[in-house]
Scaffold this motif. Sequence first.
Motif, PDB file in Angstrom:
ATOM      1  N   CYS B  31     -11.837 -13.519 -59.787  1.00  0.00           N
ATOM      2  CA  CYS B  31     -11.889 -14.357 -58.597  1.00  0.00           C
ATOM      3  C   CYS B  31     -12.967 -13.836 -57.651  1.00  0.00           C
ATOM      4  O   CYS B  31     -12.978 -12.655 -57.305  1.00  0.00           O
ATOM      5  CB  CYS B  31     -10.538 -14.355 -57.889  1.00  0.00           C
ATOM      6  N   CYS B  34     -11.110 -12.793 -53.987  1.00  0.00           N
ATOM      7  CA  CYS B  34     -10.282 -11.600 -53.798  1.00  0.00           C
ATOM      8  C   CYS B  34     -10.561 -10.523 -54.838  1.00  0.00           C
ATOM      9  O   CYS B  34     -10.067  -9.405 -54.712  1.00  0.00           O
ATOM     10  CB  CYS B  34      -8.794 -11.963 -53.790  1.00  0.00           C
ATOM     11  N   VAL B  36      -9.604 -10.216 -57.918  1.00  0.00           N
ATOM     12  CA  VAL B  36      -8.609  -9.938 -58.943  1.00  0.00           C
ATOM     13  C   VAL B  36      -9.087 -10.512 -60.277  1.00  0.00           C
ATOM     14  O   VAL B  36      -9.746 -11.545 -60.333  1.00  0.00           O
ATOM     15  CB  VAL B  36      -7.228 -10.498 -58.539  1.00  0.00           C
ATOM     16  N   CYS B  56      -6.913 -19.371 -58.042  1.00  0.00           N
ATOM     17  CA  CYS B  56      -6.496 -17.991 -58.230  1.00  0.00           C
ATOM     18  C   CYS B  56      -5.015 -17.858 -57.890  1.00  0.00           C
ATOM     19  O   CYS B  56      -4.578 -18.285 -56.834  1.00  0.00           O
ATOM     20  CB  CYS B  56      -7.334 -17.086 -57.326  1.00  0.00           C
ATOM     21  N   CYS B  59      -4.848 -15.382 -54.531  1.00  0.00           N
ATOM     22  CA  CYS B  59      -5.299 -15.789 -53.188  1.00  0.00           C
ATOM     23  C   CYS B  59      -5.408 -17.301 -53.038  1.00  0.00           C
ATOM     24  O   CYS B  59      -5.706 -17.787 -51.952  1.00  0.00           O
ATOM     25  CB  CYS B  59      -6.641 -15.135 -52.852  1.00  0.00           C
TER      26      CYS B  59
HETATM   27 ZN   LIG Z   1      -8.320 -14.639 -55.657  1.00  0.00          ZN
END
Ligand SMILES: [Zn+2]
Lengths: 199, 97
Positions: B31, B34, B36, B56, B59
């Motif tokens: 992502c 964020c 991740v 995501c 987030c």
């Molecule tokens: Zn994210």
Amino acid sequence: MGIVSPGFQGRPRSSEPALPPGQYLTQDFPVLSAGPTPKVPLDSWEFVITTETGAEYRWSWSELMSLPQETPKVDIHCVTRWSKLGTTWQGVSLDTLLDGIDTDAAYVLAHSYGGYSTNLPLDDLRGGRAWVAHTFEGGDLPAEHGGPARLLVPHLYFWKSAKWVRGLRLMSTDQQGFWETAGYHDYGDPWREQRYQGD
Amino acid sequence: MTDMSYLDGNMLDAPLRELFAVDLSGAMGRCENCGVVGPVGGLRVYSHAPGLVGRCPTCSQVMLRFVRSPAWARLDLRGTTFLQVPMPLDQPHPGPM
Ligand SMILES: [Zn+2]
């Protein structure tokens, strides 16, 4: 097609087809959404118009409610091919909101709580054709349909009528929004079936 | 001397066909918002919409949009830093040969 009842009011163009090409009539109101429904408390809600020079014009919820209200009865056409006829809304005309704003912009990027955006020519928001709508069929606009308030621009495909609208950025050049960058049309006239880029 | 610093876009045809012949649910994506990293199969896809929107799970920012017109398909990956697909060199390529 041809399903419009003879007693139907408010559509003087009886010689024209009832629906744009490729559309079907629906009686319900399908919920379309590209993400989670944002929760926007009315006491922190605001609507902001930002001009191409950076000037900002803001309205709180109570300020929006104190402006002259209109009750447009309009047909809406979704690019996913459903159309709904004779829907009644209440809201504030963009003519009212744009009145007195000094701008030479030709384009608008409408942006929303939750991150959605869509682009339109500024002229399409003038002339009694666009509203910030907060009431649907006499009741508060439900959150899943864009409440507290959504843009209502019924002469274009309904993805242009941004749900959860938060503001307008007035711009000299066109800048594509959420579905336009993904391949949908920059203008989106349902009567010319402008669904995708290049249509 | 011919400029060999880039290749014709037609060379993308085979690699992309190979990429999309794999099961993307086994792919990992990062992502952009964020950071991740997680499986594509773990995205939250909103399909009651003019296209598919993959968000995501951490987030909720948009990582992927897919629009299918009668004439073309568009995969927009702004919001995704990378997609990583399992593709071991020592195994036969999946899909029709
Ligand atoms: Zn994210």
